[in-house]
Scaffold this motif. Sequence first.
Motif, short mmCIF file in Angstrom:
data_model
loop_
_atom_site.label_atom_id
_atom_site.label_comp_id
_atom_site.label_asym_id
_atom_site.label_seq_id
_atom_site.Cartn_x
_atom_site.Cartn_y
_atom_site.Cartn_z
N VAL A 99 0.86 -1.18 0.00
CA VAL A 99 0.00 0.00 0.00
C VAL A 99 0.90 1.23 0.00
O VAL A 99 1.70 1.43 0.91
CB VAL A 99 -0.93 0.02 1.23
N GLY A 100 0.77 2.04 -1.03
CA GLY A 100 1.60 3.23 -1.16
C GLY A 100 0.88 4.50 -0.75
O GLY A 100 -0.32 4.50 -0.43
N ALA A 101 1.59 5.60 -0.80
CA ALA A 101 1.03 6.89 -0.41
C ALA A 101 -0.14 7.28 -1.30
O ALA A 101 -1.10 7.92 -0.85
CB ALA A 101 2.12 7.97 -0.47
N ARG A 102 -0.10 6.89 -2.56
CA ARG A 102 -1.17 7.23 -3.50
C ARG A 102 -2.49 6.59 -3.10
O ARG A 102 -3.55 7.20 -3.18
CB ARG A 102 -0.76 6.81 -4.91
N GLN A 103 -2.41 5.35 -2.65
CA GLN A 103 -3.64 4.66 -2.23
C GLN A 103 -4.18 5.26 -0.93
O GLN A 103 -5.39 5.42 -0.77
CB GLN A 103 -3.37 3.16 -2.05
N VAL A 104 -3.29 5.58 -0.01
CA VAL A 104 -3.72 6.20 1.25
C VAL A 104 -4.37 7.55 0.97
O VAL A 104 -5.41 7.91 1.55
CB VAL A 104 -2.52 6.38 2.21
N GLU A 105 -3.78 8.31 0.04
CA GLU A 105 -4.33 9.61 -0.33
C GLU A 105 -5.72 9.46 -0.94
O GLU A 105 -6.63 10.24 -0.65
CB GLU A 105 -3.40 10.31 -1.32
N ALA B 139 -5.38 -1.52 7.96
CA ALA B 139 -4.66 -0.64 8.88
C ALA B 139 -3.78 0.34 8.13
O ALA B 139 -3.71 1.53 8.48
CB ALA B 139 -3.82 -1.48 9.85
N ARG B 140 -3.10 -0.14 7.08
CA ARG B 140 -2.24 0.76 6.29
C ARG B 140 -3.05 1.83 5.58
O ARG B 140 -2.58 2.96 5.38
CB ARG B 140 -1.43 -0.05 5.28
N SER C 256 -2.32 -7.01 -5.15
CA SER C 256 -0.95 -7.49 -5.14
C SER C 256 -0.02 -6.36 -5.55
O SER C 256 -0.45 -5.34 -6.07
CB SER C 256 -0.79 -8.66 -6.12
N ARG C 257 1.27 -6.56 -5.34
CA ARG C 257 2.25 -5.57 -5.77
C ARG C 257 2.08 -5.25 -7.24
O ARG C 257 2.15 -4.11 -7.67
CB ARG C 257 3.66 -6.10 -5.53
N VAL C 258 1.90 -6.26 -8.05
CA VAL C 258 1.82 -6.08 -9.49
C VAL C 258 0.66 -5.17 -9.85
O VAL C 258 0.82 -4.22 -10.62
CB VAL C 258 1.66 -7.45 -10.20
N GLU C 259 -0.51 -5.42 -9.29
CA GLU C 259 -1.67 -4.62 -9.66
C GLU C 259 -1.54 -3.19 -9.16
O GLU C 259 -1.95 -2.26 -9.83
CB GLU C 259 -2.96 -5.24 -9.12
N LEU C 260 -0.91 -3.01 -8.00
CA LEU C 260 -0.75 -1.67 -7.48
C LEU C 260 0.15 -0.84 -8.39
O LEU C 260 -0.03 0.35 -8.53
CB LEU C 260 -0.17 -1.72 -6.06
#
Length: 223
Positions: A104-110, A138-139, A193-197
């Motif tokens: 989960v990266g910053a873009r998804q959290v945003e 949680a992330r 998954s990492r790939v889809e993100l």
Amino acid sequence: ERVWRIVAALEQTSTHPLAVALLRHAAHQEVDTGPATQVLSVAGSGVQGHVDGTPATIGSVAWLGVPAGPLADAAAQWAQRGDSVVVVYDDARGVAVIALSDTVGARQVEAVGQLRALGVRPVIASGDHEAAVAAVAARLGIEEFYSGASPQRKVELVADLQATAFVQPAGRHAARQAQEAAIAVRKICQVKSRVELKTNQKAMMRFEKIRSEFRDSIRRGTI
């Protein structure tokens, strides 16, 4: 090599995020494989078929179980730390467990934060086990999540949430916008998954468009 040959053969026609991640890794192993035969996908569980004439299966721990011993110990350890775990069977023998972790990266959290700012309540519904879904939730800062959900259960959850998540729209256009906003939530907030993100640009562009339309509807008081 046999494990990744099974993975590549059984998953090569699947578009599920976990299958895509497994295929990417299998490609790095440079295994020589052909298509599996008699392939049967079991929704929310895994896939089975014949690889080189031998029955083979790959799927969730809940569906297949894990043989006692080192494989079961590894599966339990990975599950406890929040990984998704799949099991590989070759001719009715458990031969491997594979762990996949969600990024989960910053873009998804945003994106989730922007949805909250619009008054949208984000919810995760996943077929994965509770620890894995809870870790991703949680992330993302999402309190409400459902784990172990079958495809049918997800449909039911979406219907229930759509019935309660929005103020009654005034008109069909606003109703359609509410539905599209709910779809955007599911696409962006589902466990990936990492790939889809890494390849989620189209979903994010679609979200930006719907977000703008949704905000305009709120401003006009039509939703």
